[in-house]
Motif scaffolding. Structure first.
Motif, short mmCIF file in Angstrom:
data_model
loop_
_atom_site.label_atom_id
_atom_site.label_comp_id
_atom_site.label_asym_id
_atom_site.label_seq_id
_atom_site.Cartn_x
_atom_site.Cartn_y
_atom_site.Cartn_z
N LEU A 1 -2.28 15.81 -4.38
CA LEU A 1 -1.47 14.68 -4.32
C LEU A 1 -1.86 13.77 -3.41
CD1 LEU A 1 1.93 16.56 -4.28
CD2 LEU A 1 0.69 15.57 -6.27
N MET A 2 -2.76 13.81 -2.33
CA MET A 2 -3.01 12.69 -1.54
C MET A 2 -4.20 12.04 -2.31
SD MET A 2 -2.15 12.39 1.57
CE MET A 2 -3.39 11.62 2.14
N ILE A 3 -5.04 12.70 -3.13
CA ILE A 3 -6.04 11.97 -4.03
C ILE A 3 -5.09 10.95 -5.01
CG2 ILE A 3 -7.70 12.16 -5.60
CD1 ILE A 3 -8.66 14.80 -4.29
N LEU B 1 0.83 -1.33 -0.06
CA LEU B 1 0.04 -0.02 0.06
C LEU B 1 0.90 1.21 -0.08
CD1 LEU B 1 -3.01 1.29 0.20
CD2 LEU B 1 -2.61 1.36 2.73
N LEU B 2 1.67 1.34 0.94
CA LEU B 2 2.72 2.48 0.99
C LEU B 2 3.81 2.67 -0.09
CD1 LEU B 2 3.80 2.06 4.70
CD2 LEU B 2 2.01 3.65 3.81
N HIS B 3 4.12 1.40 -0.53
CA HIS B 3 5.02 1.48 -1.74
C HIS B 3 4.37 2.13 -3.02
CE1 HIS B 3 8.23 0.33 -4.43
NE2 HIS B 3 7.61 -0.46 -5.25
N ASN B 4 3.24 1.55 -3.14
CA ASN B 4 2.32 2.10 -4.53
C ASN B 4 1.79 3.67 -4.25
OD1 ASN B 4 1.75 0.18 -6.82
ND2 ASN B 4 1.83 -1.14 -4.68
N MET B 5 1.65 4.01 -3.11
CA MET B 5 1.25 5.45 -3.05
C MET B 5 2.37 6.32 -3.08
SD MET B 5 -1.55 5.12 0.51
CE MET B 5 -1.94 6.75 0.38
N VAL B 6 3.57 5.92 -2.59
CA VAL B 6 4.72 6.80 -2.84
C VAL B 6 5.27 6.92 -4.21
CG1 VAL B 6 7.36 7.11 -2.37
CG2 VAL B 6 5.72 6.45 -0.50
N ASN B 7 5.17 5.61 -5.03
CA ASN B 7 5.29 5.65 -6.37
C ASN B 7 4.48 6.45 -7.27
OD1 ASN B 7 7.61 4.33 -6.23
ND2 ASN B 7 6.79 2.18 -6.63
N GLY B 8 3.34 6.80 -6.73
CA GLY B 8 2.43 7.42 -7.54
C GLY B 8 2.53 8.83 -7.60
N ILE B 9 2.94 9.26 -6.73
CA ILE B 9 3.36 10.81 -6.48
C ILE B 9 4.92 10.96 -6.80
CG2 ILE B 9 1.40 11.64 -5.07
CD1 ILE B 9 3.28 11.63 -2.66
N VAL C 1 -2.82 17.57 -16.86
CA VAL C 1 -1.57 17.07 -16.08
C VAL C 1 -1.64 15.72 -15.44
CG1 VAL C 1 0.46 17.44 -14.40
CG2 VAL C 1 -0.43 19.47 -16.07
N ILE C 2 -2.87 15.84 -14.82
CA ILE C 2 -3.15 14.53 -13.85
C ILE C 2 -3.28 13.38 -14.80
CG2 ILE C 2 -4.83 13.32 -12.46
CD1 ILE C 2 -3.00 15.54 -10.89
N TYR C 3 -4.27 13.67 -15.73
CA TYR C 3 -4.52 12.73 -16.97
C TYR C 3 -3.08 12.05 -17.63
CZ TYR C 3 -5.99 10.39 -21.26
OH TYR C 3 -6.12 9.53 -22.24
N GLY C 4 -2.42 12.90 -18.04
CA GLY C 4 -1.25 12.70 -18.77
C GLY C 4 -0.11 11.84 -17.96
N VAL C 5 -0.13 11.95 -16.68
CA VAL C 5 0.49 11.04 -15.55
C VAL C 5 -0.21 9.52 -15.76
CG1 VAL C 5 1.32 11.03 -13.44
CG2 VAL C 5 1.49 13.13 -14.39
N MET C 6 -1.42 9.83 -15.13
CA MET C 6 -2.12 8.44 -15.28
C MET C 6 -2.21 7.65 -16.58
SD MET C 6 -3.08 8.40 -12.10
CE MET C 6 -4.19 6.67 -12.09
N ALA C 7 -2.38 8.49 -17.75
CA ALA C 7 -2.18 7.72 -18.84
C ALA C 7 -0.93 7.40 -19.71
CB ALA C 7 -3.23 8.31 -19.77
N ASP C 8 -0.07 8.09 -18.84
CA ASP C 8 1.41 7.98 -19.62
C ASP C 8 1.51 8.55 -20.97
OD1 ASP C 8 4.13 7.52 -19.41
OD2 ASP C 8 3.88 5.36 -20.44
N THR C 9 1.01 9.57 -21.13
CA THR C 9 0.84 10.47 -22.23
C THR C 9 1.26 11.66 -22.31
OG1 THR C 9 -1.74 9.10 -22.63
CG2 THR C 9 -1.21 11.36 -23.99
N SER C 10 1.69 11.98 -23.42
CA SER C 10 2.50 13.51 -23.68
C SER C 10 1.52 14.64 -23.16
CB SER C 10 2.91 13.73 -24.99
OG SER C 10 3.24 14.96 -25.07
N ILE C 11 2.05 15.38 -22.11
CA ILE C 11 1.09 16.54 -21.70
C ILE C 11 1.29 17.74 -22.53
CG2 ILE C 11 1.06 18.26 -19.95
CD1 ILE C 11 2.11 16.06 -17.79
N GLY C 12 2.69 17.67 -23.27
CA GLY C 12 2.57 18.80 -24.29
C GLY C 12 1.64 18.94 -25.42
#
Length: 425
Positions: free
Chosen positions: A278-280, A42-50, A156-167
């Motif tokens: 970031l908590m979300i 749980l902690l490992h994935n939460m830290v990696n998420g941000i 920005v959030i979507y780009g991170v979650m979807a691994d898609t170019s934010i530009g």
């Protein structure tokens, strides 16, 4: 079955008012405990998420928006928009939209637009004799342009979650954002005709030039951000830092409207907002990991595709699902939950991730204008001093042009993809 229980727990917690991040965390913890997965996961994935470089853009874009608001930039933007389009029938309605388009290039958030410009816009429209309901409705609807035109926190959030170019996402939002503005201006023109709303003033090139000069330096903000990203001068994250530096330069040295106390205050507000976002993101990362590890997205896709293989029908089902969830869930939380489930389906039926991102965000923006969550409506109810229920009724007609734009973007991908293809591909 356990996945279903996890979703039920999540929605129950959200309904009774538990904060989104806590709800996501508790629902995920339930699954981990029942399945006997080590808590360290749980902690490992939460830290990696941000732990993501693009997420650094979030506090800087938030801070830039706060600095622009506090530094008195909004009045200059409003005056320029007034001289530019105020001469049209229903003038201040068009001004409202024009100001939102300009401010969208600075704040990247609908709530910031509603809170920053809303007070100025609604007061000016009331003083000019416009109905309060019309003033609140167009202010709410135009604020949704903010997260579509770059910079955009949801993108920005979507780009991170979807691994898609934010530009690419930023560039893709330009034409849809302008199309939203145009559709709302058509609606304002119709209202002006049936209610006989006045023009704000005659077009005056001298006044336009003077207001442009007053607003010209702030107007460079979106040019710096979008131009810098599209030309490769800096990344979206570096663009956010540049926006903050430019905002500080304007407030401290050009207009001299910022003081140490004001900077300290907006910095505290930025920290609070960033921490909650970031908590979300952290909590939703473990939630998304559980869904991915258990192949929930594959299961959902198989179920949907077994129901129909008609691409148009699937798109309509996805759109309806996002609209419903957007009515009940905060935007960032909805993005982090929906992307792992819906993006694989979108890709499977041939939708580009950049195109899907714009569809998703616009869908969720409509949720900001609908109860029971409707954050923009709560902000404007406070700003305009009218009941929340009246805000809902006032805004409802303006959902029509926005839904029309949503359908156009959904079924005509070239509207969204033309600029990214031209610049990046």
């Amino acid at each position: 079955m356990i996945i279903l229980l996890m979703f039920l727990i999540l929605f129950f917690l959200l309904v009774i008012g538990v904060p989104v991040a806590v709800s996501l965390g508790l629902a995920s913890l339930f699954f981990i405990v029942v399945e006997g997965i080590p808590n360290i996961v749980l902690l490992h994935n939460m830290v990696n998420g941000i732990n993501s470089f693009p997420l650094i853009a979030i506090p800087f874009f938030i801070l830039a928006g706060h600095l622009m608001n506090t530094g008195g930039i909004t009045n200059r933007i409003f005056d320029f928009a007034r001289s530019l389009v105020g001469w049209l029938p229903g003038g201040l309605g068009h001004v409202n939209i024009g100001a939102s388009v300009v401010f969208a290039g600075m704040s990247g958030a609908a709530v910031a637009d509603a809170g920053g410009l809303g007070n100025v816009e609604i007061k000016a429209m009331k003083d000019a004799g416009y109905d309060t309901d019309f003033s609140v409705g167009i202010t709410a609807a135009s604020s949704t342009i903010g997260p579509i035109i770059p910079p955009s926190l949801p993108l920005v959030i979507y780009g991170v979650m979807a691994d898609t170019s934010i530009g690419q996402l930023f560039v893709a939002g330009l034409i849809p954002g302008l199309l939203m503005a145009f559709s709302l201006m058509v609606m304002v023109s119709w209202y002006a005709k049936i209610r006989n709303y006045p023009k704000d003033d005659h077009f005056n090139i001298k006044v336009l030039w003077n207001t442009f000069k007053r607003a010209s330096i702030p107007l460079l903000t979106p040019v710096i951000i979008v131009g810098g990203i599209s030309t490769g001068v800096f990344t979206p994250t570096e663009a956010a830092i540049a926006a903050v530096a430019y905002s500080l330069f304007l407030g401290l040295f050009v207009y001299k409207t910022l003081s140490f106390q004001k900077i300290l205050k907006v910095s505290q507000e930025t920290i609070e907002t960033t921490a909650s976002i970031l908590m979300i993101v952290a909590a939703s990362t473990i939630f998304a990991w559980i869904l991915t590890a258990n192949q929930f997205a594959t299961f959902f896709a198989d179920q949907l595709l077994s129901f129909t293989d008609n691409r148009i029908l699937i798109l309509l089902i996805i759109t309806l699902l996002i609209l419903v969830i957007g009515c009940f869930m905060e935007t960032i939380a909805a993005i982090t939950i929906l992307v792992p489930v819906l993006l694989p389906i979108a890709i499977q039926i041939g939708i580009d991730p950049v195109h899907f991102g714009i569809i998703l965000i616009l869908n969720l923006m409509l949720g900001l204008l609908t109860p029971p969550v409707g954050m923009v409506l709560y902000v404007l109810a406070k700003v305009s001093d009218i009941p929340f229920e009246r805000c809902v009724i006032s805004t409802a007609p303006f959902l029509i042009p926005l839904v029309v734009v949503l359908l156009l973007l959904t079924f005509i991908p070239s509207i969204t993809m033309w600029l990214p293809t031209l610049i990046y591909r």
